[in-house]
Design an enzyme around this catalytic site. Structure first.
Site, PDB file in Angstrom:
ATOM      1  N   SER A 131       0.960  -1.341   0.002  1.00 52.13           N
ATOM      2  CA  SER A 131      -0.046  -0.235   0.080  1.00 52.13           C
ATOM      3  C   SER A 131       0.609   1.309   0.032  1.00 52.13           C
ATOM      4  CB  SER A 131      -0.965  -0.133   1.225  1.00 52.13           C
ATOM      5  OG  SER A 131      -1.622  -1.256   1.301  1.00 52.13           O
ATOM      6  N   GLU A 246      -2.943 -14.681   1.107  1.00 49.14           N
ATOM      7  CA  GLU A 246      -2.977 -13.924   2.281  1.00 49.14           C
ATOM      8  C   GLU A 246      -4.510 -14.021   2.602  1.00 49.14           C
ATOM      9  OE1 GLU A 246      -2.223  -9.873   1.363  1.00 49.14           O
ATOM     10  OE2 GLU A 246      -2.817  -8.920   3.296  1.00 49.14           O
TER      11      GLU A 246
END
Ligand SMILES: Cc1cc2nc3c(=O)[nH]c(=O)nc-3n(C[C@H](O)[C@H](O)[C@H](O)COP(=O)(O)OP(=O)(O)OC[C@H]3O[C@@H](n4cnc5c(N)ncnc54)[C@H](O)[C@@H]3O)c2cc1C
Length: 393
Positions: A131, A246
């Site tokens: 991110s 994930e």
């Protein structure tokens, strides 16, 4: 639905239980229970990982050739459930569950030989640099720039919300190596050392007042081209592969254990609040449904069928259940502050039997776990995936 276990599975479950009785110390259980987010401090997770590694159980999802135990889907599910029920601290996912499988899938022989044994043994602690301040859900818009210079890339820009970057000695990250064309086609996947000159890690303090997150700044940081995973401009392929890991795997047994503790607390304290009890029961029923879904997926995977959008569905359901339990815990804490003793929650801890500390833990968990529906791909985005994949919208 209760899937019947084979004799082999039952014997395996006994083996796991015996191991947990023998190796999981009260200190490790207390560390996991007292943790106020899903990320437990590395001091404890690495200690637990070393014990698992000594038994060859640190990486249930890895192929045997790279140090995995060679378990079936059902064995992996049993193992995850038993660990959660016993209160084992969840291991940090960034190395074992995230970058490890990507290195197995996309690494050169040299990268595999160097990184994989270190990940298994807990010699490296990884963080995830995906991110950026302007790129979260729309990750492909990321702009941390990597220019080639001789045998290196030179990185400039920043990553944000980087969990445990202040503990990590390595980061896997996505960088931009091309600005023209489709955004996905200009991204490269790099592995780097956190002590490289030009990297600065600044803390971001959570609502609960804790340091778990960071912003990481890159000022002319040199990363050897040999640290690239996969091809230049093909990092998106590796990133997508990683995101599947994930969001999938695991078990909701830890949530069941937390709900059971909460139920005991509420019932034992003679609470007569029908509304609270009803919400407790509703949560139990929903959790049962989640657990059944998990078992159905395990059965499906065991039969060689892909889980489809199930990873997204479980991610949404588990994180929302976690938040539901937190809400009930905060409510119960408030109602029973006068009789509430931390020792009820954490019999292993030496916490003094007064209310405020317990209230702080419940509230801190409530605040930190709000993030569960944001990280790992926000739940709104997961719902979009399901709408497309399941409903064909
Ligand atoms: C505690 C925590 C730990 C984290 N750890 C890491 C880490 O270690 N490494 C890392 O790289 N990142 C990490 N993140 C970042 C996380 O992956 C992002 O926060 C997440 O992807 C959302 O991006 P954003 O914060 O930019 O929100 P945005 O993408 O700006 O989203 C804002 C809101 O809009 C909604 N939204 C966005 N797009 C859509 C859409 N298409 N349809 C419907 N709704 C939409 C979102 O659901 C959200 O509610 C972490 C985040 C948190 C909170």
């Amino acid at each position: 639905m209760n899937l019947s276990l084979s004799e082999k599975d039952i014997a395996f479950r006994e083996e796991v239980r015996a191991f947990l009785r023998d190796k999981l110390s009260p200190e490790l259980v207390a560390a996991g229970r007292k943790a106020t987010s899903v990320f437990v401090e590395p001091e404890y997770t690495l200690a637990w990982q070393k014990k698992l590694h000594a038994r060859g159980w640190a990486a249930p999802h890895w192929p045997e050739a790279y140090g995995g135990p060679g378990w079936s889907e059902m064995q992996r599910y049993i193992f995850a459930s038993e660990c959660a029920i016993a209160g084992a601290p969840p291991l940090a996912p960034m190395g074992l569950n995230m970058v490890g499988p990507c290195i197995i899938g996309y690494g050169t022989p040299e990268q595999k030989a160097f990184y994989l044994p270190r990940i298994l043994a807990g010699e490296d602690y990884w963080c995830q640099g995906y991110s950026e301040p302007q790129s979260g859900s729309d990750l492909a818009s990321l702009s941390l720039k990597a220019d080639r210079d001789g045998d290196d890339y030179i990185l400039n820009g920043s990553k944000i919300w980087t969990t445990h970057a202040h503990h990590a000695n390595r980061m896997f990250c996505l960088v931009r190596t091309r600005f023209d064309g489709k955004p996905q086609e200009g991204i490269t996947f790099l592995l780097l050392e956190m002590n490289t000159p030009g990297i600065q890690v600044d803390p971001i303090i959570t609502l609960a007042g804790e340091h778990e997150l960071n912003q990481v700044f890159f000022d002319n940081v040199r990363v050897p081209i040999s640290n690239r995973l996969g091809e230049e401009n093909d990092g998106w392929t590796v990133a997508k592969y990683l995101l599947e890991f994930e969001r999938s795997g695991g078990s909701s047994a830890g949530l069941e254990a937390a709900l059971k503790r909460l139920r005991t607390l509420i019932m034992d304290s003679g609470n007569e609040d029908a509304g609270l009890r009803a919400r407790l029961e509703a949560a139990s029923i929903l959790l049962e449904a989640i657990s059944t879904t998990e078992q159905r997926i395990v059965a499906s995977l065991s039969a060689g069928r892909p889980p489809g959008p199930a990873a997204s569905m479980l991610k949404v359901q588990r994180t929302e259940m976690m938040q539901r339990i937190d809400e009930l815990a905060v409510e119960a804490s408030g109602q029973f502050a006068n009789v509430y003793e931390p020792a009820t929650w954490y019999p292993e801890s030496n916490a003094s039997p007064v209310g405020p500390e317990a209230l702080t833990v419940a509230t801190a968990k409530y605040l930190n776990n709000r993030a569960g529906s944001i990280y790992g791909g926000s739940n709104e985005v997961q719902r979009n995936i399901m709408a497309k994949a399941v409903l064909g919208l």
